[in-house]
Write a protein that holds these residues in place. Structure first.
Motif, PDB file in Angstrom:
ATOM      1  N   UNK A  91       0.802  -1.235   0.000  1.00 36.36           N
ATOM      2  CA  UNK A  91       0.000   0.000   0.000  1.00 36.36           C
ATOM      3  C   UNK A  91       0.833   1.282   0.000  1.00 36.36           C
ATOM      4  N   UNK A  92       2.146   1.163   0.287  1.00 36.40           N
ATOM      5  CA  UNK A  92       3.002   2.354   0.395  1.00 36.40           C
ATOM      6  C   UNK A  92       3.896   2.566  -0.829  1.00 36.40           C
ATOM      7  N   UNK A  93       3.975   1.548  -1.702  1.00 34.26           N
ATOM      8  CA  UNK A  93       4.811   1.648  -2.910  1.00 34.26           C
ATOM      9  C   UNK A  93       4.167   0.818  -4.003  1.00 34.26           C
ATOM     10  N   UNK A  94       3.642   1.484  -5.018  1.00 33.38           N
ATOM     11  CA  UNK A  94       2.871   0.801  -6.061  1.00 33.38           C
ATOM     12  C   UNK A  94       3.710  -0.147  -6.928  1.00 33.38           C
ATOM     13  N   UNK A  95       5.025  -0.071  -6.834  1.00 28.66           N
ATOM     14  CA  UNK A  95       5.881  -0.953  -7.648  1.00 28.66           C
ATOM     15  C   UNK A  95       6.301  -2.216  -6.906  1.00 28.66           C
ATOM     16  N   UNK A  96       5.903  -2.331  -5.641  1.00 29.57           N
ATOM     17  CA  UNK A  96       6.297  -3.505  -4.832  1.00 29.57           C
ATOM     18  C   UNK A  96       5.102  -4.437  -4.656  1.00 29.57           C
ATOM     19  N   UNK A  97       5.330  -5.741  -4.911  1.00 27.47           N
ATOM     20  CA  UNK A  97       4.277  -6.740  -4.750  1.00 27.47           C
ATOM     21  C   UNK A  97       4.847  -7.978  -4.050  1.00 27.47           C
ATOM     22  N   UNK A  98       4.035  -8.570  -3.183  1.00 28.70           N
ATOM     23  CA  UNK A  98       4.442  -9.790  -2.471  1.00 28.70           C
ATOM     24  C   UNK A  98       3.667 -10.972  -3.036  1.00 28.70           C
ATOM     25  N   UNK A  99       4.302 -12.160  -3.014  1.00 30.67           N
ATOM     26  CA  UNK A  99       3.627 -13.380  -3.480  1.00 30.67           C
ATOM     27  C   UNK A  99       3.909 -14.526  -2.517  1.00 30.67           C
ATOM     28  N   UNK A 100       2.885 -15.353  -2.299  1.00 30.78           N
ATOM     29  CA  UNK A 100       3.023 -16.550  -1.461  1.00 30.78           C
ATOM     30  C   UNK A 100       2.739 -17.773  -2.307  1.00 30.78           C
ATOM     31  N   UNK A 101       3.449 -18.881  -2.025  1.00 31.01           N
ATOM     32  CA  UNK A 101       3.392 -20.016  -2.948  1.00 31.01           C
ATOM     33  C   UNK A 101       3.336 -21.362  -2.244  1.00 31.01           C
ATOM     34  N   UNK A 102       3.035 -22.369  -3.059  1.00 30.03           N
ATOM     35  CA  UNK A 102       3.074 -23.760  -2.583  1.00 30.03           C
ATOM     36  C   UNK A 102       4.490 -24.193  -2.238  1.00 30.03           C
ATOM     37  N   UNK A 103       5.489 -23.443  -2.722  1.00 32.17           N
ATOM     38  CA  UNK A 103       6.888 -23.811  -2.424  1.00 32.17           C
ATOM     39  C   UNK A 103       7.316 -23.367  -1.018  1.00 32.17           C
ATOM     40  N   UNK A 104       6.337 -22.933  -0.188  1.00 32.43           N
ATOM     41  CA  UNK A 104       6.541 -22.551   1.225  1.00 32.43           C
ATOM     42  C   UNK A 104       7.218 -21.195   1.419  1.00 32.43           C
ATOM     43  N   UNK A 105       7.478 -20.486   0.322  1.00 37.74           N
ATOM     44  CA  UNK A 105       8.185 -19.205   0.462  1.00 37.74           C
ATOM     45  C   UNK A 105       7.278 -18.018   0.158  1.00 37.74           C
ATOM     46  N   UNK A 106       7.732 -16.856   0.663  1.00 39.36           N
ATOM     47  CA  UNK A 106       7.119 -15.570   0.324  1.00 39.36           C
ATOM     48  C   UNK A 106       8.197 -14.779  -0.402  1.00 39.36           C
ATOM     49  N   UNK A 107       7.825 -14.153  -1.523  1.00 35.88           N
ATOM     50  CA  UNK A 107       8.808 -13.370  -2.271  1.00 35.88           C
ATOM     51  C   UNK A 107       8.304 -11.944  -2.478  1.00 35.88           C
ATOM     52  N   UNK A 108       9.241 -10.998  -2.420  1.00 36.79           N
ATOM     53  CA  UNK A 108       8.932  -9.577  -2.628  1.00 36.79           C
ATOM     54  C   UNK A 108       9.569  -9.164  -3.954  1.00 36.79           C
ATOM     55  N   UNK A 109       8.763  -8.536  -4.807  1.00 31.28           N
ATOM     56  CA  UNK A 109       9.213  -8.176  -6.157  1.00 31.28           C
ATOM     57  C   UNK A 109       9.096  -6.679  -6.390  1.00 31.28           C
ATOM     58  N   UNK A 110      10.018  -6.154  -7.189  1.00 21.80           N
ATOM     59  CA  UNK A 110       9.909  -4.752  -7.598  1.00 21.80           C
ATOM     60  C   UNK A 110       9.602  -4.706  -9.090  1.00 21.80           C
ATOM     61  N   UNK A 111       8.452  -4.137  -9.424  1.00 24.47           N
ATOM     62  CA  UNK A 111       8.018  -4.052 -10.823  1.00 24.47           C
ATOM     63  C   UNK A 111       8.537  -2.738 -11.398  1.00 24.47           C
ATOM     64  N   UNK A 112       9.255  -2.791 -12.529  1.00 22.52           N
ATOM     65  CA  UNK A 112       9.787  -1.539 -13.100  1.00 22.52           C
ATOM     66  C   UNK A 112       8.666  -0.630 -13.616  1.00 22.52           C
ATOM     67  N   UNK A 113       8.950   0.670 -13.653  1.00 24.49           N
ATOM     68  CA  UNK A 113       7.972   1.618 -14.203  1.00 24.49           C
ATOM     69  C   UNK A 113       7.601   1.194 -15.629  1.00 24.49           C
ATOM     70  N   UNK A 114       6.328   1.234 -15.949  1.00 22.63           N
ATOM     71  CA  UNK A 114       5.892   0.852 -17.301  1.00 22.63           C
ATOM     72  C   UNK A 114       5.650  -0.636 -17.452  1.00 22.63           C
ATOM     73  N   UNK A 115       5.962  -1.437 -16.414  1.00 21.00           N
ATOM     74  CA  UNK A 115       5.710  -2.884 -16.475  1.00 21.00           C
ATOM     75  C   UNK A 115       6.921  -3.690 -16.907  1.00 21.00           C
ATOM     76  N   UNK A 116       6.732  -5.002 -17.018  1.00 22.57           N
ATOM     77  CA  UNK A 116       7.835  -5.914 -17.339  1.00 22.57           C
ATOM     78  C   UNK A 116       8.115  -5.952 -18.841  1.00 22.57           C
TER      79      UNK A 116
END
Length: 397
Positions: A91-116
């Motif tokens: 909610x504080x940075x529109x380019x940051x997203x978190x994901x949770x998975x079946x692989x037991x991990x949580x990952x934090x990603x930074x999306x570049x301006x304009x998308x991938x």
């Protein structure tokens, strides 16, 4: 003869409308995973959707304006080794997203301006601490870099994302699978629902239970719970007869619900989205083709049915736009991003303007102005006539 009085509400006439076909995101293979999360997260810059991926887990992040047909070669975020179960933008940075998975991990990603432009394989941070799949994520609403995750190991972890470490580990509270976990508005409390049919209010700093209520819904299907106005709790679940229910609770006196309403006999889990500014709660059923919405007030029966948006296609997931991403000048009060089998469709919720009254008032005021102008003109002419006569009389004397 008694007349039924309709409850006065500003939101009684709120209506939902799907956007035109060219404003949808088409040709996307939405994930087939059977998991009761939203599968979609959205902010004023991007929309993200969990998609089918061979050999691992992936999700798509698109700039909001990249509508129409999405090419098969569109790059994805694909660093997980198992299917992705939940995603949430910070909610504080529109380019940051978190994901949770079946692989037991949580990952934090930074999306570049304009998308991938190329596939994103390497997260900014990888959070490891769960022993089973991670299906629930929720960012702290007011503190930066604080993320909550809940896994199928019945553990809730609060992470300091900046240093990649677990700050609080709540592992002895839930005896069974956690169905939902969310924060209150200022992040001072956590609310969870669990397979043991109990909803709990937790202190995030101590990891202890502040209040709990057993058997909120008698049925065995999943319960979801969210904080609403004044610290109250709204829960969705099922009766013993598998009827879908919505209930409102006051955690200060958890004994009986303030209201418990039966809705229908559909089997989809109801995902609640609460808007604190309007007091409206939207219930989106997984597999339903409708969105019901209610107004939560402090007068009985507390949860008042407003209306329902219906369509032909069922929803596989739902994204909810934060208020800062809405077009409020068009009277938009909510926007959902509905996931179909192969596309994502924005649905706009609008409060209609009182056009007729405005036109009527406008007409009346124009009419009044015209009449006044006419009167002023007549008075001016009278004054001129009188002035003329006075000067004539003076010249005779």
């Amino acid at each position: 003869m008694s007349r039924k009085v309709v409850r006065a509400s500003k939101f009684r006439h709120v209506f939902g409308q799907g956007v035109k076909a060219d404003q949808c995101y088409d040709d996307i293979r939405i994930s087939q995973m059977t998991w009761d999360s939203n599968f979609c997260s959205v902010n004023p810059k991007f929309v993200a959707m969990i998609v089918d991926a061979s050999g691992g887990g992936a999700f798509l992040v698109l700039p909001l304006n990249k509508t129409g047909r999405i090419d098969m070669s569109q790059p994805t975020v694909c660093g997980h080794t198992g299917p992705v179960l939940d995603i949430e933008f910070c909610p504080h940075n529109d380019n940051i997203i978190a994901s949770g998975s079946e692989d037991c991990s949580v990952m934090i990603w930074e999306i570049p301006e304009g998308g991938l432009v190329t596939p994103l394989n390497d997260p900014v941070v990888k959070l490891e601490g769960h022993s089973k799949r991670v299906g629930i994520l929720s960012w702290h609403p007011t503190a930066h870099n604080v993320l909550m995750s809940a896994g199928c190991d019945n553990v809730v972890i609060l992470w300091n994302v900046a240093c990649g470490e677990a700050m609080v580990r709540i592992d002895s509270v839930h005896p069974d699978l956690i169905y939902s976990a969310c924060w209150n508005r200022d992040g001072s409390q956590i609310l969870t629902s669990c397979k043991d049919k109990t909803i709990r209010v937790l202190d995030p700093r101590k990891g202890t239970v502040i209040a709990e209520k057993e058997k909120t819904h008698e049925g065995s299907r999943p319960v979801k719970a969210v904080f609403v106005s004044e610290g109250k709790i709204l829960s969705t679940g099922f009766s013993r007869m598998s009827e879908r229910q919505v209930a409102l609770w006051d955690p200060k006196s958890f004994g009986e619900p303030l209201t418990l309403q039966e809705l229908d006999t559909s089997s989809g889990v109801l995902l609640p989205f609460f808007d604190p500014d309007t007091g409206v709660v939207y219930l989106c059923g997984k597999g339903d083709s409708s969105i019901r919405y209610f107004e939560v007030t402090d007068e009985a029966p507390y949860v008042h049915y407003l209306s329902m948006y219906s369509s032909k296609e069922s929803q596989k997931g739902m994204g909810y736009m934060p208020k800062r991403g809405l077009e409020v000048n068009k009277c938009e009060i909510a926007r959902f991003y509905k996931l179909h089998e192969r596309k994502c469709e924005p649905i706009v919720m609008t409060v209609p303007r009182k056009v007729n009254t405005l036109l009527k008032n406008d007409y009346n005021s124009k009419h009044e102005v015209h009449a006044l102008q006419k009167e002023v003109k007549t008075l001016k002419e009278t004054v001129e006539e009188l002035t003329k006569r006075v000067s004539e009389l003076e010249s005779k004397n």
